[in-house]
Structures are given as C-alpha cells and as structure tokens.
Design a protein around this motif. Structure first.
Motif, mmCIF file in Angstrom:
data_model
loop_
_atom_site.group_PDB
_atom_site.id
_atom_site.type_symbol
_atom_site.label_atom_id
_atom_site.label_comp_id
_atom_site.label_asym_id
_atom_site.label_seq_id
_atom_site.Cartn_x
_atom_site.Cartn_y
_atom_site.Cartn_z
ATOM 1 N N MET A 1 57.968 39.980 35.320
ATOM 2 C CA MET A 1 57.368 38.661 35.278
ATOM 3 C C MET A 1 56.408 38.456 36.449
ATOM 4 N N ASP A 2 56.767 38.990 37.618
ATOM 5 C CA ASP A 2 55.885 38.859 38.781
ATOM 6 C C ASP A 2 54.531 39.501 38.522
ATOM 7 N N THR A 3 54.526 40.626 37.829
ATOM 8 C CA THR A 3 53.281 41.317 37.539
ATOM 9 C C THR A 3 52.371 40.449 36.680
ATOM 10 N N ALA B 1 48.777 38.831 37.799
ATOM 11 C CA ALA B 1 47.558 39.083 37.032
ATOM 12 C C ALA B 1 46.871 37.775 36.657
ATOM 13 N N ILE B 2 47.651 36.791 36.256
ATOM 14 C CA ILE B 2 47.084 35.490 35.888
ATOM 15 C C ILE B 2 46.476 34.813 37.111
ATOM 16 N N ASP B 3 47.189 34.837 38.235
ATOM 17 C CA ASP B 3 46.665 34.252 39.475
ATOM 18 C C ASP B 3 45.367 34.926 39.900
ATOM 19 N N ARG B 4 45.344 36.244 39.790
ATOM 20 C CA ARG B 4 44.143 36.993 40.195
ATOM 21 C C ARG B 4 42.955 36.601 39.334
ATOM 22 N N ARG B 5 43.162 36.557 38.033
ATOM 23 C CA ARG B 5 42.055 36.225 37.132
ATOM 24 C C ARG B 5 41.612 34.775 37.303
ATOM 25 N N ALA B 6 42.550 33.876 37.527
ATOM 26 C CA ALA B 6 42.183 32.477 37.770
ATOM 27 C C ALA B 6 41.355 32.370 39.044
ATOM 28 N N GLY B 7 41.735 33.123 40.063
ATOM 29 C CA GLY B 7 40.969 33.127 41.306
ATOM 30 C C GLY B 7 39.568 33.677 41.111
ATOM 31 N N LEU B 8 39.447 34.748 40.315
ATOM 32 C CA LEU B 8 38.133 35.320 40.036
ATOM 33 C C LEU B 8 37.272 34.338 39.244
#
Length: 99
Positions: free
Chosen positions: A1-3, A7-14
């Motif tokens: 789940m952390d992965t 991934a969602i946090d990273r893409r939202a940041g991008l």
C-alpha cells in the motif's frame, strides 16, 4: 500500500509542478466544465508512464517546451485558464509541492 501511496503522491507533485511551471490557474481550472477537465488531467497524471522522464525534465531545470514530447496533459494544460504573465498565483495551503 505504501508503494501505491508514494506513486500517487509523486505524480500529484509532478502535476502541481507542471501546472505551476505553465502558470495554470488551479482555482479557475476547477470551475471549467464542472472540474471534469482538471479531473481528467489528474487521472492522466496518476496513470502516466512518463513520470521518470517528467522528474528528470524538472531536475534538469528545463525551461523549454520539451515536456510536450512526454506529457499526456500538454494540450489539456494549454487549454485550461492561466494566470496573467507575471502574476503570482495565490499561495495554496496543502499544495502537493509543499509536502
């Protein structure tokens, strides 16, 4: 789940960085077509296979329009409302890029 969360946090940041870079007006964009265009852009970012290339583009400090070759939202972001040139967007609490 952390992965998945990472991934969602990273893409939202991008996505936030790209919208900032392109001066997309987030508040005005949320009102276009009842937010469906912005929602579509978010889904495209979350499922994008080019996140590594996007990250490298930002890390390289690119100021050109090279994002167009890998960003599935290039045309969407262009069609959304933008801040006037030189206008500083208002600070948004809880911005992804602040986390």
């Amino acid at each position: 789940m952390d992965t998945l969360c990472n991934a969602i946090d990273r893409r939202a940041g991008l996505m936030q960085r790209m919208m900032d870079r392109l001066n997309v007006d987030l508040e005005a964009s949320a009102l276009v077509a009842l937010g469906t265009k912005l929602g579509g852009a978010a889904r495209a970012c979350f499922f994008c296979r080019n996140a590594d290339e996007c990250q490298r583009w930002f890390e390289a400090g690119a100021t050109d329009d090279g994002y167009r070759r890998f960003c599935p939202n290039a045309d969407r972001f262009e069609a959304l409302p933008h801040h006037a040139p030189g206008q500083t967007p208002p600070a948004m609490p809880g911005k992804w890029s602040d986390q």
